[in-house]
Design an enzyme around this catalytic site. Sequence first.
Site, PDB file in Angstrom:
ATOM      1  N   ASP A 178       4.946   0.381   0.621  1.00 27.58           N
ATOM      2  CA  ASP A 178       4.201   0.714  -0.593  1.00 27.58           C
ATOM      3  C   ASP A 178       4.138   2.224  -0.713  1.00 27.58           C
ATOM      4  OD1 ASP A 178       2.216   1.027  -2.672  1.00 27.58           O
ATOM      5  OD2 ASP A 178       1.700  -1.080  -2.292  1.00 27.58           O
TER       6      ASP A 178
ATOM      7  N   ILE B 242      -2.242   3.344   0.973  1.00 25.37           N
ATOM      8  CA  ILE B 242      -3.484   2.565   0.852  1.00 25.37           C
ATOM      9  C   ILE B 242      -4.088   2.823  -0.527  1.00 25.37           C
ATOM     10  CG2 ILE B 242      -5.763   2.097   1.823  1.00 25.37           C
ATOM     11  CD1 ILE B 242      -4.727   3.304   4.466  1.00 25.37           C
ATOM     12  N   HIS B 243      -4.273   1.767  -1.277  1.00 30.11           N
ATOM     13  CA  HIS B 243      -4.828   1.850  -2.642  1.00 30.11           C
ATOM     14  C   HIS B 243      -5.480   0.502  -2.923  1.00 30.11           C
ATOM     15  CE1 HIS B 243      -1.598  -0.754  -4.012  1.00 30.11           C
ATOM     16  NE2 HIS B 243      -0.918  -0.148  -3.061  1.00 30.11           N
ATOM     17  N   GLY B 244      -5.849   0.243  -4.130  1.00 29.96           N
ATOM     18  CA  GLY B 244      -6.590  -0.975  -4.469  1.00 29.96           C
ATOM     19  C   GLY B 244      -5.983  -2.267  -3.961  1.00 29.96           C
TER      20      GLY B 244
ATOM     21  N   ALA C 196      -6.015  -2.073  -0.022  1.00 31.13           N
ATOM     22  CA  ALA C 196      -7.372  -1.950   0.518  1.00 31.13           C
ATOM     23  C   ALA C 196      -8.214  -3.191   0.231  1.00 31.13           C
ATOM     24  CB  ALA C 196      -8.053  -0.711  -0.057  1.00 31.13           C
TER      25      ALA C 196
END
Length: 158
Positions: free
Chosen positions: A9, A13-15, A18
Amino acid sequence: MSIIAVRIDGRLIHGQVANLWTTKLDISRIMVVDDEVSENAIEKSGLKLATPAGVKLSVLPIEKAAANILAGKYDSQRLLIIARKPDRLLRLIELGVPIKEINVGNMSQSDQSKAVTKSINVVDSDIEDFKKINTLGVKLVSQMVPSDRSEDFMSLLE
């Protein structure tokens, strides 16, 4: 083995990672594997902020990540490995890390990339890395969020 999932990705780390993946897979540690990011204090602090409460974070260069995994350092944890591009994961596999499946998530568009799906864009070197990973017997799938159907990534790449 403690590796629950491995994902490519570009946003790290993102929506989606996470909230959705971490919760769905009951992850206790997210490991970002990237030589450049591991040296960048600003990026690392952003990743710490994006990591859900109660989930541990490791941001490691490729060689150290492989050494820690192979030494059993995370055997009692549920590990999600995230990398920006396939070359990082190919290197982990070459170093002996037993990865069975890689979920290819978002890869951003650039001037040199071509679209595989609306959110996965690859350059020639990525294609070569995916082919090498596939040859090593690792299953490559594409699934943006847990509720999406998992698709065979190599057939999308053709």
